[in-house]
Scaffold this motif. Structure first.
Motif, PDB file in Angstrom:
ATOM      1  N   PRO A  90      19.409  12.701   1.697  1.00  0.00           N
ATOM      2  CA  PRO A  90      19.011  11.779   2.764  1.00  0.00           C
ATOM      3  C   PRO A  90      18.964  10.357   2.233  1.00  0.00           C
ATOM      4  CG  PRO A  90      17.080  12.900   1.903  1.00  0.00           C
ATOM      5  CD  PRO A  90      18.272  13.524   1.234  1.00  0.00           C
ATOM      6  N   PRO A  91      19.225   9.364   3.084  1.00  0.00           N
ATOM      7  CA  PRO A  91      19.230   7.989   2.606  1.00  0.00           C
ATOM      8  C   PRO A  91      17.848   7.548   2.150  1.00  0.00           C
ATOM      9  CG  PRO A  91      19.729   8.073   4.971  1.00  0.00           C
ATOM     10  CD  PRO A  91      19.661   9.478   4.490  1.00  0.00           C
ATOM     11  N   LEU A  92      17.741   7.200   0.868  1.00  0.00           N
ATOM     12  CA  LEU A  92      16.495   6.671   0.318  1.00  0.00           C
ATOM     13  C   LEU A  92      16.695   5.192   0.005  1.00  0.00           C
ATOM     14  CD1 LEU A  92      15.347   9.438  -2.222  1.00  0.00           C
ATOM     15  CD2 LEU A  92      14.747   9.191   0.214  1.00  0.00           C
ATOM     16  N   VAL A  93      15.671   4.406   0.282  1.00  0.00           N
ATOM     17  CA  VAL A  93      15.734   2.965   0.066  1.00  0.00           C
ATOM     18  C   VAL A  93      14.498   2.540  -0.718  1.00  0.00           C
ATOM     19  CG1 VAL A  93      15.899   0.700   1.190  1.00  0.00           C
ATOM     20  CG2 VAL A  93      16.848   2.721   2.335  1.00  0.00           C
ATOM     21  N   GLY A  94      14.708   1.858  -1.816  1.00  0.00           N
ATOM     22  CA  GLY A  94      13.592   1.256  -2.546  1.00  0.00           C
ATOM     23  C   GLY A  94      13.274  -0.079  -1.915  1.00  0.00           C
ATOM     24  N   CYS A  95      12.007  -0.361  -1.688  1.00  0.00           N
ATOM     25  CA  CYS A  95      11.623  -1.548  -0.924  1.00  0.00           C
ATOM     26  C   CYS A  95      10.363  -2.135  -1.568  1.00  0.00           C
ATOM     27  CB  CYS A  95      11.362  -1.111   0.515  1.00  0.00           C
ATOM     28  SG  CYS A  95      11.585  -2.395   1.712  1.00  0.00           S
ATOM     29  N   VAL A 100       8.198   7.984   1.317  1.00  0.00           N
ATOM     30  CA  VAL A 100       8.218   9.318   0.713  1.00  0.00           C
ATOM     31  C   VAL A 100       7.727   9.330  -0.735  1.00  0.00           C
ATOM     32  CG1 VAL A 100       9.985  10.291   2.232  1.00  0.00           C
ATOM     33  CG2 VAL A 100      10.692   9.077   0.147  1.00  0.00           C
ATOM     34  N   ASP A 101       7.518   8.165  -1.321  1.00  0.00           N
ATOM     35  CA  ASP A 101       7.027   8.123  -2.704  1.00  0.00           C
ATOM     36  C   ASP A 101       6.280   6.814  -2.912  1.00  0.00           C
ATOM     37  OD1 ASP A 101       6.583   8.285  -5.459  1.00  0.00           O
ATOM     38  OD2 ASP A 101       8.581   9.050  -5.895  1.00  0.00           O
ATOM     39  N   THR A 102       5.011   6.926  -3.318  1.00  0.00           N
ATOM     40  CA  THR A 102       4.197   5.717  -3.535  1.00  0.00           C
ATOM     41  C   THR A 102       3.791   5.569  -5.008  1.00  0.00           C
ATOM     42  OG1 THR A 102       2.211   6.976  -3.000  1.00  0.00           O
ATOM     43  CG2 THR A 102       3.217   5.736  -1.201  1.00  0.00           C
ATOM     44  N   ARG A 103       4.415   6.359  -5.892  1.00  0.00           N
ATOM     45  CA  ARG A 103       3.980   6.328  -7.287  1.00  0.00           C
ATOM     46  C   ARG A 103       4.264   5.008  -7.997  1.00  0.00           C
ATOM     47  NH1 ARG A 103       6.682  11.588  -9.527  1.00  0.00           N
ATOM     48  NH2 ARG A 103       8.135  10.964  -7.886  1.00  0.00           N
ATOM     49  N   MET A 104       5.224   4.227  -7.460  1.00  0.00           N
ATOM     50  CA  MET A 104       5.540   2.953  -8.095  1.00  0.00           C
ATOM     51  C   MET A 104       4.863   1.771  -7.383  1.00  0.00           C
ATOM     52  SD  MET A 104       8.301   5.150  -8.618  1.00  0.00           S
ATOM     53  CE  MET A 104       9.853   4.744  -7.826  1.00  0.00           C
ATOM     54  N   VAL A 105       3.963   2.082  -6.453  1.00  0.00           N
ATOM     55  CA  VAL A 105       3.318   1.002  -5.689  1.00  0.00           C
ATOM     56  C   VAL A 105       2.289   0.262  -6.548  1.00  0.00           C
ATOM     57  CG1 VAL A 105       1.814   0.484  -3.717  1.00  0.00           C
ATOM     58  CG2 VAL A 105       3.759   2.035  -3.431  1.00  0.00           C
ATOM     59  N   ASN A 106       1.493   1.001  -7.279  1.00  0.00           N
ATOM     60  CA  ASN A 106       0.459   0.358  -8.096  1.00  0.00           C
ATOM     61  C   ASN A 106       1.033  -0.664  -9.067  1.00  0.00           C
ATOM     62  OD1 ASN A 106      -1.879   1.288  -7.110  1.00  0.00           O
ATOM     63  ND2 ASN A 106      -2.240   2.856  -8.685  1.00  0.00           N
ATOM     64  N   LYS A 107       2.059  -0.266  -9.786  1.00  0.00           N
ATOM     65  CA  LYS A 107       2.605  -1.157 -10.810  1.00  0.00           C
ATOM     66  C   LYS A 107       3.579  -2.186 -10.249  1.00  0.00           C
ATOM     67  CE  LYS A 107       4.282  -1.662 -15.384  1.00  0.00           C
ATOM     68  NZ  LYS A 107       4.515  -1.099 -16.700  1.00  0.00           N
ATOM     69  N   TYR A 108       4.442  -1.770  -9.301  1.00  0.00           N
ATOM     70  CA  TYR A 108       5.538  -2.655  -8.882  1.00  0.00           C
ATOM     71  C   TYR A 108       5.530  -3.019  -7.393  1.00  0.00           C
ATOM     72  CZ  TYR A 108       7.662  -1.473 -13.403  1.00  0.00           C
ATOM     73  OH  TYR A 108       7.918  -1.318 -14.734  1.00  0.00           O
ATOM     74  N   ASN A 109       4.592  -2.504  -6.615  1.00  0.00           N
ATOM     75  CA  ASN A 109       4.645  -2.683  -5.150  1.00  0.00           C
ATOM     76  C   ASN A 109       5.919  -2.086  -4.560  1.00  0.00           C
ATOM     77  OD1 ASN A 109       2.209  -4.115  -5.095  1.00  0.00           O
ATOM     78  ND2 ASN A 109       3.242  -6.054  -5.472  1.00  0.00           N
ATOM     79  N   LEU A 110       6.456  -1.085  -5.231  1.00  0.00           N
ATOM     80  CA  LEU A 110       7.732  -0.481  -4.819  1.00  0.00           C
ATOM     81  C   LEU A 110       7.492   0.797  -4.011  1.00  0.00           C
ATOM     82  CD1 LEU A 110      10.825  -0.072  -4.933  1.00  0.00           C
ATOM     83  CD2 LEU A 110      10.530   0.900  -7.206  1.00  0.00           C
ATOM     84  N   PHE A 111       7.945   0.764  -2.761  1.00  0.00           N
ATOM     85  CA  PHE A 111       7.865   1.926  -1.881  1.00  0.00           C
ATOM     86  C   PHE A 111       9.236   2.595  -1.820  1.00  0.00           C
ATOM     87  CE2 PHE A 111       4.653  -1.050  -0.508  1.00  0.00           C
ATOM     88  CZ  PHE A 111       3.561  -0.259  -0.131  1.00  0.00           C
ATOM     89  N   VAL A 112       9.260   3.922  -1.919  1.00  0.00           N
ATOM     90  CA  VAL A 112      10.516   4.630  -1.673  1.00  0.00           C
ATOM     91  C   VAL A 112      10.477   5.119  -0.228  1.00  0.00           C
ATOM     92  CG1 VAL A 112      12.053   6.498  -2.356  1.00  0.00           C
ATOM     93  CG2 VAL A 112      10.653   5.329  -4.086  1.00  0.00           C
ATOM     94  N   LEU A 113      11.456   4.666   0.560  1.00  0.00           N
ATOM     95  CA  LEU A 113      11.528   5.001   1.981  1.00  0.00           C
ATOM     96  C   LEU A 113      12.663   5.985   2.228  1.00  0.00           C
ATOM     97  CD1 LEU A 113      11.498   1.335   3.397  1.00  0.00           C
ATOM     98  CD2 LEU A 113       9.504   2.784   2.880  1.00  0.00           C
ATOM     99  N   GLU A 114      12.448   6.895   3.164  1.00  0.00           N
ATOM    100  CA  GLU A 114      13.560   7.710   3.651  1.00  0.00           C
ATOM    101  C   GLU A 114      13.906   7.247   5.057  1.00  0.00           C
ATOM    102  OE1 GLU A 114      13.085  12.012   3.564  1.00  0.00           O
ATOM    103  OE2 GLU A 114      14.665  12.228   5.081  1.00  0.00           O
TER     104      GLU A 114
END
Lengths: 185, 185
Positions: B53-58, B133-147
């Motif tokens: 499925p299309p995943l987007v880092g944001c 779908v993934d918030t593990r990189m939010v704390n360090k980088y504010n990076l959300f993985v979206l589907e």
């Protein structure tokens, strides 16, 4: 690999402005060096992650031999090509460096970088020397976090004709630049 | 917020082709909905992370009120604007939704999405409904993985005039598209 001298038209590019090169989303040529051999791959899945020091997220699939080189050496150069290199960009993306020397095959000139082992591609208007600073997302996403530690660009290049991948051999070429009043970086 | 009907010029866009919309690096307008209020932010730090499925880092900074909405609701829509919306794109990036209704201020039309709460922006030629779908990189980088779970686009739009941020109010506008023979996606 053809070795070139440092091109006089390039100058050090300020690290706090690196985002201005990568934010528009250009196709990149990523160079690595491993076991005495330099390689190049074509890459579009990248994004800025921090202004200063400039951090870049870069997704490189394990199917590429550049993946192995990046994991082992933790160094690469992000080279930004323009429209006149479109054939090389596609050709480099369609073959593997495992069996051939892509610098030789695509008649590109390798220049020594200043802080990393992988070479700069002289024909690209900008080159970003990078070190891998975080590999925790590599297992799940093939996502490397890179820090740009030295940047080079042709100062005369105001509106580069960068390539922007649209899939299946289609590339949008950077058009005009417009300016609007903004308070933001 | 002005509520519009579903625009007839838009059609469902196939999820396996979403990468063709995001790879060129366009500026996005990200919509969220939280506590009964819709909001919009301007966003350029994103990248494709998977085809299907299309995943987007944001990457969304904690300084934006959209950050709080995304953390709480885990839903957003990525709307892709074109050149004719340049003033709104900059204006939206230069103010906060904490105190005003950006749909009203920038005269944009909110359409109901099909699978998420945040609205689509009718004036954008493509809209991607996303779930975090993934918030593990939010704390360090504010990076959300979206589907991307549902996508819409104007089928007649062959070469969209997307905006590509170059910093400090400069935007490159998508130029011509060239085609080269390629074996790659």
């Amino acid at each position: 690999m053809k070795l070139g001298r440092l091109v006089k038209t390039k100058r050090i590019f300020p690290l706090p402005r690196v985002y201005q090169l990568l934010e528009p989303g250009p196709v990149l040529l990523v160079t690595t060096a491993y076991k005495g051999k330099s390689n190049i791959m074509t890459q579009s899945w990248h994004m800025m992650m921090e202004f200063e020091p400039p951090l870049v997220g870069c997704l490189i699939s394990g199917r590429n031999s550049s993946f192995e080189a990046l994991v082992a050496t933790k160094e690469c150069v992000l080279n930004i090509p323009e429209e006149h290199l479109a054939r090389q960009v596609v050709g480099i993306g369609n073959c593997s460096g495992r069996k051939l020397d892509k610098f030789r095959k695509f008649k590109l000139t390798a220049q020594p970088a200043s802080k990393v082992e992988p070479p700069l591609i002289e024909e690209c208007f900008a080159n970003l020397e990078c070190r891998v600073v975080d590999t925790r997302m590599v297992n799940k996403y093939n996502l490397f976090v890179l820090e740009v530690i030295k940047a080079w660009a042709e100062p005369a290049k105001k509106d580069p004709h960068t390539l922007h991948h649209r899939g299946k051999g289609l590339f949008m070429v950077a058009g005009k630049t417009i300016r609007l009043p903004s308070r933001k970086k």
